[in-house]
Write a protein that holds these residues in place. Structure first.
Motif, short mmCIF file in Angstrom:
data_model
loop_
_atom_site.label_atom_id
_atom_site.label_comp_id
_atom_site.label_asym_id
_atom_site.label_seq_id
_atom_site.Cartn_x
_atom_site.Cartn_y
_atom_site.Cartn_z
N ARG A 254 -5.57 8.67 -3.67
CA ARG A 254 -4.95 8.87 -2.36
C ARG A 254 -5.40 10.23 -1.84
O ARG A 254 -5.27 11.23 -2.56
CB ARG A 254 -3.43 8.86 -2.46
CG ARG A 254 -2.84 7.49 -2.59
CD ARG A 254 -1.38 7.46 -2.14
NE ARG A 254 -0.89 6.10 -2.21
CZ ARG A 254 -0.24 5.61 -3.26
NH1 ARG A 254 0.02 6.36 -4.30
NH2 ARG A 254 0.16 4.37 -3.25
N GLY A 255 -5.89 10.24 -0.61
CA GLY A 255 -6.50 11.46 -0.08
C GLY A 255 -5.62 12.68 -0.19
O GLY A 255 -5.98 13.68 -0.82
N THR B 31 -3.66 2.51 4.86
CA THR B 31 -3.97 1.08 4.87
C THR B 31 -2.82 0.26 5.47
O THR B 31 -3.04 -0.88 5.85
CB THR B 31 -4.31 0.58 3.45
OG1 THR B 31 -3.27 0.96 2.56
CG2 THR B 31 -5.63 1.12 2.98
N VAL C 42 -8.56 1.65 8.47
CA VAL C 42 -9.06 1.60 9.85
C VAL C 42 -10.44 2.25 9.95
O VAL C 42 -11.05 2.26 11.00
CB VAL C 42 -8.10 2.27 10.86
CG1 VAL C 42 -6.69 1.69 10.75
CG2 VAL C 42 -8.03 3.77 10.70
N GLY D 276 -4.35 3.20 -3.57
CA GLY D 276 -3.57 4.22 -4.28
C GLY D 276 -3.63 4.12 -5.80
O GLY D 276 -3.27 5.08 -6.49
N GLY E 23 -2.53 -0.69 -3.42
CA GLY E 23 -3.36 -0.55 -4.62
C GLY E 23 -2.52 -0.64 -5.88
O GLY E 23 -2.90 -1.30 -6.86
N SER F 240 -11.09 5.47 9.27
CA SER F 240 -11.03 6.87 9.69
C SER F 240 -10.04 7.63 8.82
O SER F 240 -8.98 7.10 8.46
CB SER F 240 -10.58 6.94 11.15
OG SER F 240 -10.40 8.29 11.53
N ASP G 281 -10.00 11.67 2.10
CA ASP G 281 -9.59 10.39 2.67
C ASP G 281 -10.71 9.35 2.58
O ASP G 281 -10.44 8.17 2.34
CB ASP G 281 -9.16 10.57 4.14
CG ASP G 281 -7.72 11.04 4.27
OD1 ASP G 281 -6.95 10.92 3.30
OD2 ASP G 281 -7.36 11.52 5.36
N1 UDP Z 1 -7.33 6.03 3.91
C1 UDP Z 1 -7.79 6.64 5.08
N2 UDP Z 1 -7.85 5.91 6.23
C2 UDP Z 1 -7.45 4.60 6.29
C3 UDP Z 1 -6.94 4.01 5.11
C4 UDP Z 1 -6.89 4.74 3.95
O1 UDP Z 1 -8.14 7.80 5.08
O2 UDP Z 1 -7.54 4.00 7.37
C5 UDP Z 1 -7.35 6.79 2.64
C6 UDP Z 1 -6.20 7.76 2.47
O3 UDP Z 1 -6.69 8.89 1.77
C7 UDP Z 1 -5.24 6.99 1.59
C8 UDP Z 1 -6.18 6.22 0.69
O4 UDP Z 1 -7.27 5.88 1.55
O5 UDP Z 1 -4.40 7.83 0.84
C9 UDP Z 1 -5.63 4.97 0.07
O6 UDP Z 1 -4.94 4.22 1.02
P1 UDP Z 1 -3.35 4.00 0.96
O7 UDP Z 1 -2.70 5.28 0.51
O8 UDP Z 1 -2.89 3.44 2.24
O9 UDP Z 1 -3.25 2.93 -0.20
P2 UDP Z 1 -1.96 2.22 -0.84
O10 UDP Z 1 -0.84 3.23 -0.87
O11 UDP Z 1 -1.60 1.06 0.04
O12 UDP Z 1 -2.42 1.78 -2.19
#
Ligand code: UDP
Length: 239
Positions: free
Chosen positions: A61-62, A144, A137, A57, A17, A139, A76
């Motif tokens: 972010r959860g 990601t 995914v 993100g 993100g 869940s 999440d």
């Molecule tokens: N997330 C989740 N399950 C997934 C993918 C993402 O719960 O299968 C949630 C989680 O809270 C995560 C947020 O979505 O912090 C954003 O995803 P990610 O941190 O992977 O994003 P990136 O860091 O790549 O921007």
């Protein structure tokens, strides 16, 4: 159209993100997105089939933004929804550049995108359309990055292109340790043993178990995506 100078026919590009938010670190930087999508358009014109998994993100972010103040799973799910917002933005910018793009989501979210299925993904990719996969995914407790490896396995991608804010995998954090050295190639097991910050360990294990090479490089120059496709040494290959 025939693939000309890409070593891969089908790839999975993981964009965080933050990669879409530029220097601001949050929200969307449409100038950066136009540059990235312009390069994706070139990949498609080479005949490469491109699946994208995008993070969230730049919005949420959860664990970082919610946990402690919110139920983890609910926080999440907010993160997953954030990834889908990014999917729509990417779809729009790709379409502005004449690239047909389909949003496929890990959970039902009618009108916004279609539910991911292998058959649908394969059909779109064969037709030269870019697929943008949202919702990770599907869940809580996953990332990601894991979503990217899962989608890569499901669509039979030959490689994962992991575009990051660093130009490869280092022995230590290059911003903190002047002696950090960059690897040209490294094994999944070494990444796990040394606890290197490439992807989370769930994603690394899934890539290892399914023998999917992960090419890590910097997105600061989006043309690196094309260089990675040509097999040029612009980052680190985890295999
Ligand atoms: N997330 C989740 N399950 C997934 C993918 C993402 O719960 O299968 C949630 C989680 O809270 C995560 C947020 O979505 O912090 C954003 O995803 P990610 O941190 O992977 O994003 P990136 O860091 O790549 O921007």
């Amino acid at each position: 159209m025939q693939q000309q100078n890409s070593v891969y026919k089908r790839v999975l590009l993981k964009l965080s993100g933050e990669a879409l938010s530029g220097a601001a670190g949050t929200g969307l930087d449409f100038k950066i997105m136009a540059q990235v999508c312009g390069v994706i358009a070139k990949c498609v014109s080479l005949g490469v089939e491109v699946g994208i998994v995008v993070g969230g993100g730049n919005f949420w972010r959860g664990v970082k933004n919610g946990e402690g103040r919110m139920d983890r799973a609910r926080a999440d799910y907010m993160g997953m929804l954030a990834t889908i917002m990014n999917c729509l933005a990417l779809q729009d910018v790709l379409q502005q550049q004449g690239v047909e793009a389909k949003v496929l989501t890990a959970m039902e979210i009618g009108h916004v995108g279609e539910l991911f299925s292998v058959d649908k993904a394969d059909e779109y990719l064969r037709a030269g359309k870019v697929i943008i996969c949202g919702g990770g995914v599907g869940s809580p407790y996953f990332t990601t990055d894991t979503g990217a490896v899962l989608r890569a396995a499901l669509i039979g991608a030959e490689a994962i292109l992991l575009a990051k804010n660093v130009d490869g995998v280092y022995s230590a954090d290059p911003r903190k340790d002047p002696d950090a050295v960059k690897f040209d190639t490294i094994t999944y097991q070494e990444v796990l043993d040394r606890n290197l910050a490439v992807m989370d360990s769930t994603a690394t294990c899934l890539a290892m178990d399914n023998h999917i090479p992960v090419y890590v490089f910097a997105l600061n120059d989006p043309e690196n995506i094309l260089r990675a496709l040509r097999g040029e040494n612009v980052g680190t290959l985890v295999k």
